[in-house]
Design a protein around this motif. Structure first.
Motif, PDB file in Angstrom:
ATOM      1  N   ALA A 235      30.164  36.982  35.947  1.00  0.00           N
ATOM      2  CA  ALA A 235      30.397  37.678  37.215  1.00  0.00           C
ATOM      3  C   ALA A 235      31.199  38.960  36.993  1.00  0.00           C
ATOM      4  O   ALA A 235      30.954  39.976  37.655  1.00  0.00           O
ATOM      5  CB  ALA A 235      31.117  36.763  38.191  1.00  0.00           C
ATOM      6  N   LYS A 236      32.130  38.923  36.049  1.00  0.00           N
ATOM      7  CA  LYS A 236      32.931  40.106  35.743  1.00  0.00           C
ATOM      8  C   LYS A 236      32.057  41.209  35.136  1.00  0.00           C
ATOM      9  O   LYS A 236      32.216  42.383  35.471  1.00  0.00           O
ATOM     10  CB  LYS A 236      34.067  39.733  34.790  1.00  0.00           C
ATOM     11  CG  LYS A 236      35.075  40.823  34.594  1.00  0.00           C
ATOM     12  CD  LYS A 236      36.271  40.337  33.790  1.00  0.00           C
ATOM     13  CE  LYS A 236      37.270  41.451  33.595  1.00  0.00           C
ATOM     14  NZ  LYS A 236      38.400  41.039  32.771  1.00  0.00           N
TER      15      LYS A 236
ATOM     16  N   GLY B 242      33.553  32.674  35.040  1.00  0.00           N
ATOM     17  CA  GLY B 242      33.646  33.957  35.723  1.00  0.00           C
ATOM     18  C   GLY B 242      33.372  35.162  34.845  1.00  0.00           C
ATOM     19  O   GLY B 242      33.373  36.289  35.339  1.00  0.00           O
TER      20      GLY B 242
END
Length: 172
Positions: free
Chosen positions: A101-102, A98
């Motif tokens: 995506a962050k 993730g």
């Protein structure tokens, strides 16, 4: 506070320096998926300084409304968060789930808030609007260039933004 010629020249000089030194091409030319994170780390302070330059120009001209004033710390904090998250992404192998995506989400928040700030401006023309538009084009086109190089990055940029009622375009 009324903007003086000296204040305008100081702010405009910063913006013109960014544009004259290659603007977005300086950071995205030859940028690969492997080096994009290093390029983002190198660019984030420059991007933040460019936004601060716009804010200084607007404050000097007395054009910062309460709504814009609320967005300023959010935008500037976004650059700090971007820098921190990219450094975390680079330091861990493999990067945390993730993390990419962050980074993309932080870019999205910076762009959304920056475009909202620009759209709230009530300036019609003159040298201030020209400098603001030029700097905004450099900032947004550089971010678009980075997003093109990020693996699996969402494409949320439209290639245009508003300054008051005026629509301005940019390319990655």
């Amino acid at each position: 506070m009324e903007m003086t010629r000296r204040m305008f020249t100081k702010g405009a000089g910063t913006g013109l320096l960014v544009l004259a030194t290659g603007g977005p091409a300086l950071f995205t030319e030859g940028c690969t998926a492997a080096s994009v994170f290093t390029d983002i780390v190198n660019w984030a302070p420059v991007g933040k300084a460019a936004v601060q330059g716009i804010i200084t120009l607007l404050q000097g001209a007395g054009i910062v409304s309460p709504g814009i004033g609320l967005l300023i710390p959010v935008i500037l904090t976004g650059f700090d968060d971007l820098l921190a998250d990219v450094k975390i992404y680079q330091s861990l192998n493999p990067p945390p789930a993730g993390a990419l995506a962050k980074i993309v989400e932080i870019f999205h928040l910076i762009v959304t808030n920056f475009q909202s700030m620009l759209a709230q401006l009530q300036i019609n023309g003159g040298p201030i609007v020209s400098v603001v538009i030029g700097l905004a084009q450099v900032i947004l086109s550089t971010i678009a260039g980075f997003l093109q190089k990020l693996p699996a990055a969402a494409k949320f940029l439209t290639g245009e933004f508003k300054v008051g009622n005026r629509v301005v375009t940019y390319t990655a």
